[in-house]
Structure formats: structure tokens, C-alpha cells
Design an enzyme around this catalytic site. Structure first.
Site, PDB file in Angstrom:
ATOM      1  N   ASP A 185      -4.482  28.262  24.410  1.00 33.78           N
ATOM      2  CA  ASP A 185      -4.858  26.747  23.798  1.00 33.78           C
ATOM      3  C   ASP A 185      -4.091  26.572  22.830  1.00 33.78           C
ATOM      4  O   ASP A 185      -4.637  25.787  21.702  1.00 33.78           O
ATOM      5  CB  ASP A 185      -6.374  26.976  23.689  1.00 33.78           C
ATOM      6  N   ASP A 263     -11.288  39.688  16.376  1.00 37.11           N
ATOM      7  CA  ASP A 263     -10.564  39.005  15.073  1.00 37.11           C
ATOM      8  C   ASP A 263     -11.345  39.497  13.964  1.00 37.11           C
ATOM      9  O   ASP A 263     -10.708  39.862  12.772  1.00 37.11           O
ATOM     10  CB  ASP A 263     -10.177  37.689  15.313  1.00 37.11           C
TER      11      ASP A 263
END
Length: 438
Positions: A185, A263
Site C-alpha cells: 500500500d 514493528d
């Protein structure tokens, strides 16, 4: 004995028998739930970030093949991770191919890794196959067990599993020494490849730099100096969203790869270990991923407003050095620069107070590029003070493991009203407070 029990039970009213059966069923159900919860704990798949143990690899001496002129790795895998968004993959791959300079195909081969076994995504990727270095397909389709309360978060587990598998393929089987990780994305800037090519030698030369990121979390038009696409910063907050790492780092990270939220895992002090990433003033990536596992978190307020650098030629990378971004050079100047600035009592005052010119401020010949415009400092001494000031400035106000987005030594800088504003902790600063989390 058993016969007497049966005779006794038969004499009981049927309502009693039904109640006893219901109670037994209820106890059994509770036992099964507790058993399942215990199994989840044993398998280290809880949402708190417990780690999936992986076999330790033998220590290896890693030699880097690098371009002698630039010092950057000669061949860097561009790894695009995809799942079930065919339109997004089409858009991302088109940009990755469009902006890759002619003749750089062997230096930046593009590899797509597909999870989900999604036929429409497979079809899109197949149309690009002649221009790709390879297509990987994540084979593990086993159901991931999570607690019932976390079942709706299963996507984060799948993403973490996919990342680990794909990075293993790139580094352990295809034997690349460096990779740029992008998700399906992301749009990229026209100078995306030149940006990474220029900065990548820092990963080899400076052990305190563990990633190069294309992303600025505070990259809105109102918070950046759009005239400084050549300005790069050190940050202790892992930015992600188009980032580069070396094989040596992956060999370290894979040993404690998390079941979910990869993350945020990289933002833990024990994983980061005092290291920093390099980020741009003007982002070289832009996420259009409003639809995904995060359900558009932060998208409307922040992410959709990030400015993507739009030129391939306005930054003369060939004339720029890197020494000023090494820890030794940067840290020697950063604190003196920030705490030598005029102090404003509030963001409102910082935006209007008269300031010395940059040449008057820069009487110590700072070389890290942060004093080309007038600058001012705002101080904070608590989490609430930081959050209040950040919200007034329009910057992101959240913390991960005590580190604010874009933070370096507790300092976050933005550019507003023709001046650079440093939101800095009061001295003495004793490091990040991991309890500052939101």
C-alpha cells in the site's frame, strides 16, 4: 457400587438430572477454555508480544559486496509483501518499476512475496512477472491460535509470520546482503532508489544506524520544510513504511521474531539497543492503505496528509556527504545546537516570537543541516506536557516504549511558520521512560 448409583440417579426427578447435566457441561466448558489458554501461553502466541523461539543460526562472517564508488551494497533486494489487495499491488508495483532508474535493474531486483493464496492478487503479480526477479509464495496456511478476545486481531499475526518467512527467503536462501522492505500500500518518490543508494553506506560504516527509512511520521505539509528534500535526520523511533536493513541485522532479529506487531517489537529498547534509523525531512514513501488490518488507524488525521517528494533531480546526491549523519558527528553537535536555541514558553509563543537569523544562531558552524532557518526550542518535563505541545503544533503525539515519533535524544523537530521548532526534554535528560506509552 456403580449399580447402586444408577438406581439412585433413576429415582431423581428429571429436572434434577437436567440441572446436574447442565452443571457438568458448564464445568467441562470452563476446563476446556482454561486448557486452551494454557496452550496459548505455552506456544508464546499471546498479544502481549511474547516471542516465538526460532533455532539459533551458526555465527557467520558476513562480507559485503559494495560499489567502490558509493560504498553501498551492489545488489539490494526490493521486497514487496502482498496478500489480498490486488489493486494496491498493481499500484505499488507500477511505481516501483516506473521509478527504478534504467540500468539499475540488477542493483535493485524486485521480489514479490504473496501470502493468503489470493487468486486476484496472483493474477496481478503474474502480469509483471517478466520484470520481477522472483515471486515467493508463503506456504504456511495453518490456523494461528489466539485467545478468543484477540481473534479479530489475527491479521497482525499473519503479517508477522509472513514477514519472517519472506525475509528468511531473501537473506538465508537467496543470499542478499541488504533489502528494502515495502508493503503493498505504498507509493514511492521518483528519487526513492537514489535516496537509499546514497544513505545505505551508513548501515555498513556506522553500527549505530540499523535502518534507513523513507518515511517521516510528521511529514505533513504544515510540519516540514518542503525546500529541504536534502535534509535527513537520525531518529530512535523505528519508522517503517519503506525501510532498508542488512542481512547481519536480520540474523539478529529473526532469533526473537514476535508472533504479532513486528514493528512495535522493533521499538522495544532491548531490540533497538540504542541504535537509530535515518529518516527524511520530506517523505520518500506515502501510504494509501486506508483499508487493511489496522482499519485506517491514524489515516484520516495524519497519514493521508503526508507529503511525498515529487522530483527525481532536485537533490544532488553526488555532491552530498554522509559523515554528518554518523553518531560521532551528529551527537557531538545535536545537543549543543538544540539547547543553545531561544526558549519559548509555549507553541503559540514559538510561532510568533522574534528570532535571531540562522547565521546569527550558527556561530559554532554546526554542520548537521538543522540551522539553515531561524529556530526555537520548547521544553517538556512530562508526558502530558509533550502531548499537549505536540497537539498544538499538529504533530503526532503518541509514544512507543517511551519514544515519541521522530524522536532523537527525546527531541522532536518540526518546521512551521518559516522556523524550525524543537520540542525537547528539560535537562538533565535521563533517557526514555518506557511507561510513557499510548
Amino acid at each position: 457400587m456403580m449399580k447402586q448409583i444408577i438406581i439412585y440417579v433413576r429415582r431423581l426427578p428429571w429436572r434434577w438430572i437436567f440441572s446436574i447435566g447442565l452443571a457438568v457441561w458448564f464445568v467441562l466448558a470452563i476446563w476446556l477454555i482454561l486448557l486452551n489458554h494454557s496452550a496459548l501461553q505455552r506456544n508464546a502466541l499471546d498479544i502481549q508480544g511474547t516471542l516465538i523461539p526460532v533455532p539459533a543460526l551458526p555465527e557467520q562472517n558476513i562480507s559485503f559486496k559494495s560499489n567502490q564508488q558509493t560504498g553501498s551494497p551492489e545488489s539490494v533486494a526490493v521486497l514487496l509483501l502482498a496478500c489480498n489487495r490486488p489493486a494496491a499491488v498493481q499500484r505499488s508495483l507500477s511505481k516501483l518499476l516506473e521509478h527504478r532508474p534504467s540500468g539499475w535493474e540488477s542493483n535493485y531486483p524486485i521480489i514479490v512475496s504473496i501470502d493468503c493464496a489470493h487468486s486476484a492478487t496472483e493474477s496481478v503479480v503474474s502480469r509483471f512477472s517478466s520484470q520481477l526477479a522472483g515471486v515467493l509464495r508463503q506456504p504456511d496456511r495453518k490456523r494461528i491460535k489466539t485467545a478468543l478476545r484477540e481473534r479479530h486481531l489475527i491479521g497482525y499475526y499473519k503479517i508477522s509470520r509472513h514477514f519472517k518467512w519472506a525475509l528468511d527467503q531473501v537473506f538465508l536462501h537467496l543470499n542478499y546482503t541488504a533489502a528494502i522492505v515495502v508493503e503493498d500500500d505504498l507509493d514511492i518518490a521518483p528519487d526513492f532508489y537514489a535516496y537509499f543508494r546514497h544513505l545505505s553506506p551508513l548501515l555498513i560504516r556506522d553500527p549505530s544506524v540499523w535502518c534507513i527509512s523513507a518515511w517521516n511520521d510528521n511529514g505533513k505539509a504544515s510540519l516540514i520544510d518542503a525546500n529541504r528534500p536534502d535534509l535527513f535526520h537520525r531518529t530512535e523511533f523505528f519508522p517503517g513504511l519503506g525501510w532498508m536493513l542488512l542481512r547481519s541485522l536480520w540474523l539478529e532479529l529473526r532469533r526473537q521474531w514476535p508472533a504479532a506487531y513486528w514493528d512495535d517489537h522493533l521499538r522495544k529498547p532491548a531490540i533497538r539497543r540504542g541504535r537509530a534509523c535515518i529518516r527524511p525531512e520530506v517523505s520518500r514513501s506515502y501510504t494509501f492503505g486506508r483499508i487493511g488490518v489496522s482499519h485506517g488507524q491514524h489515516f484520516d488525521r495524519f497519514l493521508r496528509h503526508i507529503v511525498l517528494h515529487n522530483s527525481s533531480s532536485d537533490v544532488r546526491y553526488d555532491l552530498m556527504g554522509l559523515d554528518h549523519l554518523t553518531r560521532q558527528a551528529y551527537d557531538a553537535q545535536f545537543s549543543a545546537l538544540v539547547y543553545g536555541l531561544p526558549l519559548a514558553a509555549s507553541p503559540a509563543e514559538a510561532l510568533v516570537m522574534p528570532l535571531p537569523t540562522s547565521s546569527q544562531l550558527n556561530n559554532r558552524n554546526f554542520t548537521i543541516g538543522l540551522l539553515d532557518r531561524p529556530a526555537v526550542r520548547i521544553e517538556y518535563s512530562s508526558r502530558d506536557q509533550f502531548v499537549a505541545a505536540a497537539k498544538l503544533l499538529g504533530s503526532m503525539s503518541d509514544f512507543k516504549q517511551g519514544v515519541p515519533r521522530c524522536g532523537y535524544q527525546g527531541v522532536v523537530s518540526v518546521f512551521q511558520a518559516g522556523r524550525r521548532i524543537f520540542l525537547a526534554p528539560k535537562l538533565p535528560w535521563n533517557g526514555y521512560v518506557t511507561a510513557w506509552n499510548n
